[in-house]
Motif scaffolding. Structure first.
Motif, mmCIF file in Angstrom:
data_model
loop_
_atom_site.group_PDB
_atom_site.id
_atom_site.type_symbol
_atom_site.label_atom_id
_atom_site.label_comp_id
_atom_site.label_asym_id
_atom_site.label_seq_id
_atom_site.Cartn_x
_atom_site.Cartn_y
_atom_site.Cartn_z
ATOM 1 N N VAL A 19 0.848 -1.186 0.000
ATOM 2 C CA VAL A 19 0.000 0.000 0.000
ATOM 3 C C VAL A 19 0.882 1.234 0.000
ATOM 4 C CG1 VAL A 19 -1.802 1.286 1.225
ATOM 5 C CG2 VAL A 19 -1.769 -1.209 1.355
ATOM 6 N N LEU A 21 0.621 4.609 1.183
ATOM 7 C CA LEU A 21 -0.277 5.290 2.100
ATOM 8 C C LEU A 21 -0.541 6.732 1.695
ATOM 9 C CD1 LEU A 21 1.204 3.750 5.336
ATOM 10 C CD2 LEU A 21 -0.975 3.175 4.266
ATOM 11 N N GLY A 24 -2.930 6.067 -1.581
ATOM 12 C CA GLY A 24 -4.000 5.081 -1.432
ATOM 13 C C GLY A 24 -3.921 3.951 -2.436
ATOM 14 N N SER A 26 -2.819 0.515 -4.083
ATOM 15 C CA SER A 26 -2.435 -0.749 -3.457
ATOM 16 C C SER A 26 -2.204 -1.816 -4.509
ATOM 17 C CB SER A 26 -3.509 -1.204 -2.466
ATOM 18 O OG SER A 26 -4.708 -1.463 -3.140
ATOM 19 N N ARG A 122 7.557 -1.026 6.949
ATOM 20 C CA ARG A 122 6.941 0.304 6.934
ATOM 21 C C ARG A 122 8.024 1.261 6.469
ATOM 22 N NH1 ARG A 122 4.590 4.500 6.273
ATOM 23 N NH2 ARG A 122 3.284 5.577 7.788
ATOM 24 N N THR A 124 9.069 5.133 5.433
ATOM 25 C CA THR A 124 8.696 6.536 5.550
ATOM 26 C C THR A 124 9.854 7.414 5.095
ATOM 27 O OG1 THR A 124 9.445 6.569 7.848
ATOM 28 C CG2 THR A 124 7.099 6.167 7.477
ATOM 29 N N ASP A 129 5.935 6.540 1.471
ATOM 30 C CA ASP A 129 5.071 6.303 2.621
ATOM 31 C C ASP A 129 4.340 5.003 2.321
ATOM 32 O OD1 ASP A 129 3.687 6.510 4.968
ATOM 33 O OD2 ASP A 129 2.410 8.174 4.337
ATOM 34 N N HIS A 130 5.047 3.879 2.507
ATOM 35 C CA HIS A 130 4.568 2.566 2.074
ATOM 36 C C HIS A 130 4.437 1.595 3.241
ATOM 37 C CE1 HIS A 130 6.574 3.204 -2.137
ATOM 38 N NE2 HIS A 130 5.555 3.996 -1.939
#
Length: 149
Positions: A19, A21, A24, A26, A122, A124, A129-130
């Motif tokens: 995803v 983030l 949005g 995915s 995660r 960042t 931002d995944h």
């Protein structure tokens, strides 16, 4: 688990949810991961499969190498030999951090059973931002049957 390389050796199926983030968007990766010994003592981790991202499907894969340590841990490197992270599953779970330019990868690994393990990344930073969540299942589960006498 006392030896990460011995645990990972063999063939696994992989299902990875991805995803972005920020947008949005995915996707999902489905394929295989093979961990096989190389002549130089490393354990090569090769993934191959299909990635469906934002409605487009294509081939995807990667290769990493694990350098087993005498204590049952491993150093994980990229295919070109650059260090990625360490890996210690002797307690069943492990947390790592990897800086990549201005971005940061935070990973968690968990051995669920002899035939399943999980990875979450995660990422960042200014360019990412995944979130990635992967489930690895042994392609050929070890037999638990008691031999006949």
């Amino acid at each position: 688990m006392s030896d990460v390389a011995a645990y990972l050796a063999g063939e696994w199926t992989v299902e990875r949810a991805l995803v972005d983030l920020a947008s949005g968007t995915s996707g999902i990766f489905r394929g295989t991961a093979v961990f096989r010994a190389s002549e130089d003592g490393r354990l090569l981790h090769t993934e191959d499969g299909e990635l469906c991202w934002d409605g487009t499907t294509g081939r995807a894969g990667r290769t990493l190498a694990l350098l087993p340590g005498a204590d049952g841990t491993c150093d994980v490197t990229f295919a070109d030999g650059r260090f990625f992270h360490d890996l210690d599953l002797r307690t069943g779970s492990w947390t790592v951090s990897h800086p990549c330019a201005a971005d940061r990868y935070e990973g968690t690994f968990a051995a669920v059973s002899h035939d399943e393990w999980l990875v979450q990344w995660r990422t960042t930073g200014p360019s990412k931002d995944h979130l990635q969540r992967s489930v690895y299942r042994r392609a050929r589960p070890a037999s638990r049957a008691t031999p006949a006498v």
